[in-house]
Design a protein around this motif. Structure first.
Motif, PDB file in Angstrom:
ATOM      1  N   GLN A 176       0.675  -1.199  -0.294  1.00 42.67           N
ATOM      2  CA  GLN A 176       0.339   0.267  -0.439  1.00 42.67           C
ATOM      3  C   GLN A 176       0.516   1.208  -0.194  1.00 42.67           C
ATOM      4  OE1 GLN A 176      -3.822   0.079  -0.243  1.00 42.67           O
ATOM      5  NE2 GLN A 176      -2.691   2.361  -0.693  1.00 42.67           N
ATOM      6  N   ALA A 232       2.205   1.694  -3.401  1.00 41.20           N
ATOM      7  CA  ALA A 232       1.028   1.979  -4.620  1.00 41.20           C
ATOM      8  C   ALA A 232       1.057   3.134  -3.993  1.00 41.20           C
ATOM      9  CB  ALA A 232       0.060   1.322  -4.214  1.00 41.20           C
ATOM     10  N   THR A 233       0.933   4.212  -2.921  1.00 41.38           N
ATOM     11  CA  THR A 233       0.862   5.388  -2.873  1.00 41.38           C
ATOM     12  C   THR A 233       1.485   6.378  -3.291  1.00 41.38           C
ATOM     13  OG1 THR A 233      -0.468   4.754  -0.826  1.00 41.38           O
ATOM     14  CG2 THR A 233       0.264   6.925  -0.742  1.00 41.38           C
ATOM     15  N   THR A 253      -3.977   3.988  -6.920  1.00 41.06           N
ATOM     16  CA  THR A 253      -5.056   4.001  -6.092  1.00 41.06           C
ATOM     17  C   THR A 253      -6.226   2.785  -6.071  1.00 41.06           C
ATOM     18  OG1 THR A 253      -6.194   4.883  -8.148  1.00 41.06           O
ATOM     19  CG2 THR A 253      -5.551   6.390  -6.187  1.00 41.06           C
ATOM     20  N   LYS A 254      -5.314   1.786  -7.117  1.00 43.88           N
ATOM     21  CA  LYS A 254      -6.284   0.034  -6.584  1.00 43.88           C
ATOM     22  C   LYS A 254      -5.467  -0.826  -7.196  1.00 43.88           C
ATOM     23  CE  LYS A 254     -10.364  -1.856  -9.393  1.00 43.88           C
ATOM     24  NZ  LYS A 254     -11.652  -1.892  -9.587  1.00 43.88           N
ATOM     25  N   ASP A 291      -4.369  -5.906  -6.866  1.00 43.68           N
ATOM     26  CA  ASP A 291      -4.444  -6.937  -5.607  1.00 43.68           C
ATOM     27  C   ASP A 291      -3.170  -7.447  -5.970  1.00 43.68           C
ATOM     28  OD1 ASP A 291      -5.717  -7.718  -8.072  1.00 43.68           O
ATOM     29  OD2 ASP A 291      -7.449  -8.329  -7.210  1.00 43.68           O
ATOM     30  N   VAL A 329      -3.340  -4.027 -11.230  1.00 43.09           N
ATOM     31  CA  VAL A 329      -3.036  -2.452 -11.597  1.00 43.09           C
ATOM     32  C   VAL A 329      -4.300  -2.021 -12.091  1.00 43.09           C
ATOM     33  CG1 VAL A 329      -2.113  -0.061 -11.182  1.00 43.09           C
ATOM     34  CG2 VAL A 329      -0.744  -2.482 -10.111  1.00 43.09           C
ATOM     35  N   ASN A 380      -6.069  -7.393  -1.506  1.00 40.59           N
ATOM     36  CA  ASN A 380      -5.791  -5.745  -2.201  1.00 40.59           C
ATOM     37  C   ASN A 380      -6.050  -4.426  -1.262  1.00 40.59           C
ATOM     38  OD1 ASN A 380      -9.080  -4.991  -1.855  1.00 40.59           O
ATOM     39  ND2 ASN A 380      -9.316  -6.379  -3.090  1.00 40.59           N
ATOM     40  N   SER A 381      -6.224  -3.347  -2.476  1.00 37.54           N
ATOM     41  CA  SER A 381      -6.388  -1.999  -1.956  1.00 37.54           C
ATOM     42  C   SER A 381      -7.767  -1.554  -1.518  1.00 37.54           C
ATOM     43  CB  SER A 381      -5.832  -1.172  -2.904  1.00 37.54           C
ATOM     44  OG  SER A 381      -6.521  -1.406  -4.167  1.00 37.54           O
ATOM     45  N   GLU A 382      -8.591  -2.382  -0.861  1.00 30.54           N
ATOM     46  CA  GLU A 382      -9.878  -2.167  -0.529  1.00 30.54           C
ATOM     47  C   GLU A 382      -9.773  -2.887   0.977  1.00 30.54           C
ATOM     48  OE1 GLU A 382     -13.696  -3.259  -2.965  1.00 30.54           O
ATOM     49  OE2 GLU A 382     -13.166  -1.136  -4.168  1.00 30.54           O
TER      50      GLU A 382
END
Length: 446
Positions: A12, A15-16, A21-22, A24, A57, A160-162
């Protein structure tokens, strides 16, 4: 053991920094040790640790890029995320994959069945003892040319990002033995056996040995078989092999790609004898290689495929479920393309048979024990097969080994022609299945 929370946190942060933003991530690490022997001496001893990670991604346009790596560390994750981000510009614009709607669904806790692996020296001595016992069982058994004893510890994870996070560890040990005979004036005969266990101590080695010995000896006195139509009985292993070869019947991705014997309209149709029911049950208690989630993080479950002869469900990924207005079933495999595959077949009957059949009193029946050349002898899109097999011709309950023969037919017709599903099932590495009796199939002798 991997710390998936730490790995997800690192991903995370990376990725930032990359403006992603999305995303897995699905991966696995495998620690494996194995041994092979030959005539009382170690032939090959191996130990390895390997990893495989797939990263997806999504960009601002909604398209997705996919890449893979073998590095389960921040540097490997950063490279994979960056590469997938770049690849997303070239992603497909139709049927774009998305997160599984069940990736964050809670999964009930399961017992820890992982047993630490034994020293590799013990694998060698155990396999040498098994080979010695097999060679001593009959003078005609002169070698065990193919054998292997291996143990694996597998860590699987998904996040994942969620906020979805999944992790499980599994371990199992496998044994393979394949004998060869030599007798004057006779063709060489062979037989094999394979067993899985959660550990070396629970591996049914004696059971595997007994199976190989009995089958090998039973094939020593063989006869030719006349070509014609015969009532055929498939062993559990043989029927599971055939079911796997034609699993496109249940595969939703194959259905959508028009690479299946089924269509979306096939659900609810009768495709087999009412005696046959089939589930895909990843969580079956006899499934040694149990998986609690698939490559998209979807929880696995028992999926009824055929109920009393009626096609009931397809196996789905998140993408196929969305396109066919269904629910994911936990059968997705993450890769360059998301694919769908079965986990563990459970074959049984829910309908009382009008007539009961018994191999001990059968007459002029062919018992097929093992099918060969499924890669070449199966036309999965046409439904036809023509396969060499090991088996016996049964006359008045007495078994005589068949020298060489092939069985041929149409799989859909075979399913319709099932006349008996034996009440007792056997556990095999890829499923649980009883003996399956089929009314008539073409057998071609040598």
């Amino acid at each position: 053991m991997l710390n998936v929370e730490e790995l997800a946190s690192q991903a995370q942060q990376i990725a930032t920094q990359l403006g992603i933003t999305k995303f897995d991530v699905y991966g696995a690490t495998i620690d494996e040790s194995s041994a092979q022997v030959d005539q009382g001496e170690p032939k090959q001893v191996e130990a390895s640790t390997r990893s495989s990670v797939t990263v997806r991604v999504w960009n601002q346009a909604g398209t997705v890029g996919i890449t893979s790596t073998t590095d389960v560390d921040p540097i490997g994750l950063e490279m994979a995320l960056k590469t997938a981000q770049e690849a997303s510009a070239f992603g497909a614009k139709e049927h774009i994959p998305d997160f599984s709607p069940e990736a964050t669904k809670p999964i009930p806790p399961w017992p820890d069945t992982v047993v630490p692996p034994v020293p590799i020296e013990r694998l060698v001595t155990t396999l040498l003892a098994a080979e010695k016992q097999l060679l001593a069982a009959h003078p005609a058994i002169v070698s065990v040319p193919y054998n292997g004893l291996s143990q694996q510890v597998i860590d699987r994870f998904y996040f994942n990002s969620e906020g979805a996070q999944r992790q499980e560890r599994n371990a199992y040990t496998s044994l393979y033995l394949y004998s060869k005979t030599e007798m004057a004036g006779k063709k060489p005969r062979s037989a094999g056996g394979f067993r899985l266990g959660r550990s070396l101590d629970t591996l049914p080695i004696d059971d595997c040995l007994q199976e190989v010995i009995e089958k090998t000896i039973s094939h020593l006195d063989y006869e030719k078989i006349s070509s014609g139509k015969y009532r055929v009985v498939f062993s559990p292993e043989a029927f599971l092999s055939l079911l796997g070869a034609f699993s496109n019947l249940f595969n939703a991705q194959n259905v959508l790609d028009k690479q299946s014997l089924s269509t979306p309209e096939s659900l609810g149709q009768t495709i087999a004898s009412s005696l046959l029911s089939v589930n895909d049950d990843a969580l079956h208690p006899d499934n040694i290689t149990i998986s609690h989630f698939d490559g998209e993080g979807t929880p696995t479950r028992c999926v009824p495929l055929i109920q009393n002869g009626v096609l009931t469900n397809f196996l789905h990924s998140a993408g196929t479920a969305k396109r066919l207005n269904a629910q994911p079933t936990g059968n997705a495999n993450m890769g360059a393309k998301v694919t769908v595959s079965p986990h563990f077949f459970h074959v049984f009957s829910q309908v009382p048979a009008e007539t009961h059949y018994d191999l001990e009193t059968a007459d002029n029946v062919v018992l097929i024990d093992d099918l060969h050349a499924l890669h070449a002898g199966v036309s999965a899109l046409e439904g036809s097969f023509s396969l060499p097999f090991d088996g016996w011709l049964i006359r008045d309950g007495q078994r005589t080994s068949i020298e060489a023969a092939t069985v041929a037919g149409d799989f859909r017709q075979l399913l319709q022609s099932i006349i008996y599903v034996a009440p007792k099932a056997e556990v095999k590495p890829n499923g649980v299945c009883p003996y399956i009796w089929v009314d008539a199939l073409a057998i071609t002798g040598e």
